[in-house]
Design an enzyme around this catalytic site. Structure first.
Site, PDB file in Angstrom:
ATOM      1  N   SER A 124      16.398  15.153  21.879  1.00 55.98           N
ATOM      2  CA  SER A 124      15.955  15.863  20.674  1.00 55.98           C
ATOM      3  C   SER A 124      15.228  17.144  21.047  1.00 55.98           C
ATOM      4  O   SER A 124      14.578  17.225  22.098  1.00 55.98           O
ATOM      5  CB  SER A 124      15.005  14.930  19.931  1.00 55.98           C
ATOM      6  OG  SER A 124      14.322  15.617  18.928  1.00 55.98           O
ATOM      7  N   TYR A 150       7.343   9.027  19.491  1.00 58.85           N
ATOM      8  CA  TYR A 150       8.807   9.158  19.414  1.00 58.85           C
ATOM      9  C   TYR A 150       9.291  10.182  20.455  1.00 58.85           C
ATOM     10  O   TYR A 150      10.218   9.924  21.224  1.00 58.85           O
ATOM     11  CB  TYR A 150       9.242   9.585  18.004  1.00 58.85           C
ATOM     12  CG  TYR A 150      10.676  10.049  17.962  1.00 58.85           C
ATOM     13  CD1 TYR A 150      11.722   9.134  18.039  1.00 58.85           C
ATOM     14  CD2 TYR A 150      10.992  11.411  17.899  1.00 58.85           C
ATOM     15  CE1 TYR A 150      13.044   9.560  18.036  1.00 58.85           C
ATOM     16  CE2 TYR A 150      12.309  11.844  17.900  1.00 58.85           C
ATOM     17  CZ  TYR A 150      13.333  10.910  17.974  1.00 58.85           C
ATOM     18  OH  TYR A 150      14.646  11.334  17.990  1.00 58.85           O
ATOM     19  N   LYS A 154      11.818  10.024  24.090  1.00 58.79           N
ATOM     20  CA  LYS A 154      12.952  10.877  24.470  1.00 58.79           C
ATOM     21  C   LYS A 154      12.695  11.533  25.832  1.00 58.79           C
ATOM     22  O   LYS A 154      13.570  11.632  26.686  1.00 58.79           O
ATOM     23  CB  LYS A 154      13.207  11.947  23.398  1.00 58.79           C
ATOM     24  CG  LYS A 154      13.686  11.368  22.083  1.00 58.79           C
ATOM     25  CD  LYS A 154      15.025  10.642  22.217  1.00 58.79           C
ATOM     26  CE  LYS A 154      15.443   9.901  20.977  1.00 58.79           C
ATOM     27  NZ  LYS A 154      16.624   9.047  21.155  1.00 58.79           N
TER      28      LYS A 154
HETATM   29  P1  NAD Z   1      20.040   6.388  12.765  1.00 56.70           P
HETATM   30  O1  NAD Z   1      18.817   5.581  12.599  1.00 56.70           O
HETATM   31  O2  NAD Z   1      20.846   6.702  11.574  1.00 56.70           O
HETATM   32  O3  NAD Z   1      20.998   5.703  13.849  1.00 56.70           O
HETATM   33  C1  NAD Z   1      20.523   4.897  14.904  1.00 56.70           C
HETATM   34  C2  NAD Z   1      21.311   3.597  14.857  1.00 56.70           C
HETATM   35  O4  NAD Z   1      20.890   2.766  15.930  1.00 56.70           O
HETATM   36  C3  NAD Z   1      21.082   2.814  13.557  1.00 56.70           C
HETATM   37  O5  NAD Z   1      22.333   2.429  13.037  1.00 56.70           O
HETATM   38  C4  NAD Z   1      20.282   1.597  14.000  1.00 56.70           C
HETATM   39  O6  NAD Z   1      20.580   0.450  13.208  1.00 56.70           O
HETATM   40  C5  NAD Z   1      20.727   1.447  15.434  1.00 56.70           C
HETATM   41  N1  NAD Z   1      19.757   0.800  16.334  1.00 56.70           N
HETATM   42  C6  NAD Z   1      18.466   1.100  16.540  1.00 56.70           C
HETATM   43  N2  NAD Z   1      17.927   0.302  17.466  1.00 56.70           N
HETATM   44  C7  NAD Z   1      18.923  -0.542  17.858  1.00 56.70           C
HETATM   45  C8  NAD Z   1      18.996  -1.608  18.789  1.00 56.70           C
HETATM   46  N3  NAD Z   1      17.940  -1.988  19.521  1.00 56.70           N
HETATM   47  N4  NAD Z   1      20.183  -2.262  18.934  1.00 56.70           N
HETATM   48  C9  NAD Z   1      21.273  -1.896  18.211  1.00 56.70           C
HETATM   49  N5  NAD Z   1      21.251  -0.897  17.326  1.00 56.70           N
HETATM   50  C10 NAD Z   1      20.092  -0.223  17.151  1.00 56.70           C
HETATM   51  O7  NAD Z   1      19.611   7.727  13.523  1.00 56.70           O
HETATM   52  P2  NAD Z   1      20.477   9.035  13.801  1.00 56.70           P
HETATM   53  O8  NAD Z   1      19.907  10.123  12.980  1.00 56.70           O
HETATM   54  O9  NAD Z   1      21.911   8.735  13.758  1.00 56.70           O
HETATM   55  O10 NAD Z   1      20.018   9.317  15.299  1.00 56.70           O
HETATM   56  C11 NAD Z   1      20.781   8.877  16.407  1.00 56.70           C
HETATM   57  C12 NAD Z   1      20.046   9.226  17.672  1.00 56.70           C
HETATM   58  O11 NAD Z   1      19.782  10.624  17.698  1.00 56.70           O
HETATM   59  C13 NAD Z   1      18.690   8.546  17.828  1.00 56.70           C
HETATM   60  O12 NAD Z   1      18.518   8.243  19.184  1.00 56.70           O
HETATM   61  C14 NAD Z   1      17.707   9.623  17.408  1.00 56.70           C
HETATM   62  O13 NAD Z   1      16.460   9.457  18.038  1.00 56.70           O
HETATM   63  C15 NAD Z   1      18.400  10.877  17.916  1.00 56.70           C
HETATM   64  N6  NAD Z   1      18.026  12.102  17.199  1.00 56.70           N
HETATM   65  C16 NAD Z   1      18.121  12.125  15.833  1.00 56.70           C
HETATM   66  C17 NAD Z   1      17.759  13.284  15.150  1.00 56.70           C
HETATM   67  C18 NAD Z   1      17.773  13.331  13.643  1.00 56.70           C
HETATM   68  O14 NAD Z   1      17.057  14.147  13.072  1.00 56.70           O
HETATM   69  N7  NAD Z   1      18.589  12.528  12.972  1.00 56.70           N
HETATM   70  C19 NAD Z   1      17.332  14.421  15.865  1.00 56.70           C
HETATM   71  C20 NAD Z   1      17.290  14.356  17.256  1.00 56.70           C
HETATM   72  C21 NAD Z   1      17.632  13.183  17.916  1.00 56.70           C
HETATM   73  C1  WQD Z   2      11.725  20.438   8.656  1.00 60.50           C
HETATM   74  C2  WQD Z   2      10.853  21.501   8.008  1.00 60.50           C
HETATM   75  C3  WQD Z   2       8.589  20.768   7.641  1.00 60.50           C
HETATM   76  C4  WQD Z   2       9.635  17.639   4.753  1.00 60.50           C
HETATM   77  C5  WQD Z   2      11.997  16.060  12.847  1.00 60.50           C
HETATM   78  C6  WQD Z   2      11.574  15.459  14.156  1.00 60.50           C
HETATM   79  C7  WQD Z   2      12.511  15.877  15.255  1.00 60.50           C
HETATM   80  C8  WQD Z   2      13.960  15.566  14.898  1.00 60.50           C
HETATM   81  C9  WQD Z   2      14.315  16.109  13.551  1.00 60.50           C
HETATM   82  C10 WQD Z   2      14.502  13.402  15.770  1.00 60.50           C
HETATM   83  C11 WQD Z   2       9.454  21.596   8.604  1.00 60.50           C
HETATM   84  C12 WQD Z   2       9.280  21.023   6.322  1.00 60.50           C
HETATM   85  C13 WQD Z   2       9.664  18.672   5.660  1.00 60.50           C
HETATM   86  C14 WQD Z   2       9.069  17.873   3.463  1.00 60.50           C
HETATM   87  C15 WQD Z   2       8.627  20.148   4.091  1.00 60.50           C
HETATM   88  N1  WQD Z   2      14.201  14.153  14.805  1.00 60.50           N
HETATM   89  N2  WQD Z   2       9.179  19.905   5.347  1.00 60.50           N
HETATM   90  N3  WQD Z   2       8.585  19.128   3.193  1.00 60.50           N
HETATM   91  O1  WQD Z   2       9.836  17.915  11.623  1.00 60.50           O
HETATM   92  O2  WQD Z   2      11.490  19.760  12.214  1.00 60.50           O
HETATM   93  O3  WQD Z   2      11.920  17.466  12.953  1.00 60.50           O
HETATM   94  O4  WQD Z   2      13.365  15.681  12.575  1.00 60.50           O
HETATM   95  O5  WQD Z   2      14.570  13.650  16.933  1.00 60.50           O
HETATM   96  O6  WQD Z   2      12.108  15.186  16.383  1.00 60.50           O
HETATM   97  O7  WQD Z   2      10.261  15.897  14.444  1.00 60.50           O
HETATM   98  O8  WQD Z   2      12.154  17.980  10.570  1.00 60.50           O
HETATM   99  O9  WQD Z   2      13.071  17.708   8.309  1.00 60.50           O
HETATM  100  O10 WQD Z   2      10.798  16.711   8.835  1.00 60.50           O
HETATM  101  O11 WQD Z   2      11.030  19.195   8.670  1.00 60.50           O
HETATM  102  O12 WQD Z   2       8.166  21.268   3.799  1.00 60.50           O
HETATM  103  O13 WQD Z   2       8.982  16.968   2.605  1.00 60.50           O
HETATM  104  O14 WQD Z   2      10.651  21.133   6.633  1.00 60.50           O
HETATM  105  O15 WQD Z   2       7.257  21.188   7.589  1.00 60.50           O
HETATM  106  O16 WQD Z   2       9.083  22.946   8.545  1.00 60.50           O
HETATM  107  P1  WQD Z   2      11.215  18.343  11.848  1.00 60.50           P
HETATM  108  P2  WQD Z   2      11.781  17.813   9.051  1.00 60.50           P
END
Ligand code: NAD
Ligand code: WQD
Length: 340
Positions: A124, A150, A154
């Site tokens: 991330s 979190y 990562k």
């Molecule tokens: P998500 O929660 O929709 O998907 C994760 C999936 O993993 C879910 O279906 C959940 O049920 C499953 N899971 C969790 N723990 C498990 C376990 N122990 N065994 C089996 N299944 C398990 O999340 P996403 O948005 O699809 O994110 C996928 C990956 O990307 C995650 O590692 C997340 O940290 C990373 N990521 C997400 C974002 C974001 O904003 N969505 C941003 C950066 C990184």
């Molecule tokens: C985006 C912008 C907020 C909600 C997070 C995790 C990051 C990654 C993606 C997993 C910011 C603003 C938000 C609201 C708002 N996830 N905001 N009102 O914080 O950039 O990233 O998700 O890896 O690790 O930190 O994403 O969508 O929460 O916020 O004004 O109700 O929207 O301040 O500027 P963020 P976000």
């Protein structure tokens, strides 16, 4: 027959990746415990790809996970399985360290045991922490620093993968650092399902648009940005999914140890710009209130995605209007997410 294993593949990013792989004739195995997803997603993936998916309902931390390696010939493992809510990770750090790291370690141990040595990891942009504005856009070789549990999972995950790469010449991994994924499949069949009040901006916005929440809270309008609201690099989830396809293709072609790539568009949008784009897409005025900054938020975050373009031949093709259109299409067609 060899295949691609998607751990956590029923989730938001995993389900979109499954479709893109199936459409390119790859065999896909999904393992998920549905801790943050819904069993109905599997049928939707199959419907979109007109192809069956092999599915196991399992927790990747457990010894039962081994059956997947016993029963299948796996070429590449893609690990999406993790908890992802920053705020929850601050409240329940142990559950985040336990789930995100025990599942990663168990997966890597099984890969070693069954001689599977190609791995894609969901990292991330959070690993860049609070990047100084004059250092933006963030590049892969920048110093990393997590600001919450979190993010730490990562960061530690990346370290574990690098250490294995250093110890084992046969191990190859591509670590993908996603920026801010939003959007949904254009069909309206796949998207992000959130439980409770969403923490991220797009699911919050769409719930305001369907009237489930009264208004959007904009967290601060006094940042050092053009309109004072926070800037992020939003990326369409289908572009992100295609980034995984490219990473897998590279792993199947070259043995290059452990590599890191940003997946973002390289362009930042402020919260106000996103709200305006969403209003255009949904033909709706979105009520909002400016409130205090949210703890832990950075003013700006956007990627330098040039390494992914050069090496993976990947770049984002969908813009902010398509992201808003598809998020709205998903939410309006599925007001209860995957629940019937
Ligand atoms: P998500 O929660 O929709 O998907 C994760 C999936 O993993 C879910 O279906 C959940 O049920 C499953 N899971 C969790 N723990 C498990 C376990 N122990 N065994 C089996 N299944 C398990 O999340 P996403 O948005 O699809 O994110 C996928 C990956 O990307 C995650 O590692 C997340 O940290 C990373 N990521 C997400 C974002 C974001 O904003 N969505 C941003 C950066 C990184
Ligand atoms: C985006 C912008 C907020 C909600 C997070 C995790 C990051 C990654 C993606 C997993 C910011 C603003 C938000 C609201 C708002 N996830 N905001 N009102 O914080 O950039 O990233 O998700 O890896 O690790 O930190 O994403 O969508 O929460 O916020 O004004 O109700 O929207 O301040 O500027 P963020 P976000």
């Amino acid at each position: 027959m060899s295949s691609i294993l998607l751990a956590g593949g029923a989730g938001y990013i995993g389900s979109h990746t499954a479709v893109e792989l199936l459409l390119r004739d790859k065999d896909v195995i999904i393992v998920d415990n549905f801790s943050n997803s819904n069993p109905n997603v599997i049928e939707r993936i199959e419907r979109l790809a007109s192809k069956r998916v092999k599915f196991y309902e399992l927790d990747t931390r457990t010894s039962e996970f081994e059956i997947v390696f016993k029963e299948n010939e796996i070429d590449v493992v893609v690990d999406f399985a993790a908890y992802k809510a920053v705020g929850d990770s601050v409240k329940e750090p142990l559950s985040y360290y336990e789930n995100n790291l025990c599942s990663l370690i168990n997966t890597l141990k099984l890969m070693k045991k069954y001689n599977v040595n190609k791995f894609v990891f969901s990292s991330s942009a959070t690993v860049y922490g609070d990047v100084k504005v004059d250092m933006l856009p963030a590049r892969e070789d920048y110093p990393r620093c997590a600001t919450n549990p979190y993010g730490n999972t990562k960061l530690i995950g990346e370290e574990i993968i690098s250490d294995i790469g250093n110890a084992d010449d046969n191990f190859n991994s591509i670590v993908l650092r996603y920026f801010n994924p939003i959007g949904a499949h254009q069909s309206g069949l796949l998207g992000e399902q959130t439980n409770g009040v969403p923490a991220n901006i797009m699911p919050y916005l769409t719930k305001v648009a369907i009237g489930e929440l009264p208004f959007l809270n904009i967290f601060g309008d006094d940042y050092d940005t053009e309109d004072g609201t926070g800037i992020r690099d939003y990326i369409h989830v289908v572009d992100l999914a295609i980034g995984h396809v490219k990473a897998i293709e590279r792993l199947l072609k070259v043995n290059n140890g452990v590599e890191f790539f940003n997946l973002g568009t390289g362009k930042g949008y402020s919260v106000m710009e996103l709200v305006r784009a969403f209003s255009r897409a949904s033909q709706m005025e979105i009520p909002y209130k400016i409130v205090e900054r949210r703890d832990g938020d950075v003013a700006m975050s956007y990627a330098d995605p040039s390494k992914a373009k050069e090496v993976l031949n990947w770049e984002a093709s969908l813009g902010i209007d398509e992201m808003c259109r598809d998020s709205w299409n998903w939410q309006s067609k599925n007001p209860n997410g995957y629940d019937d």
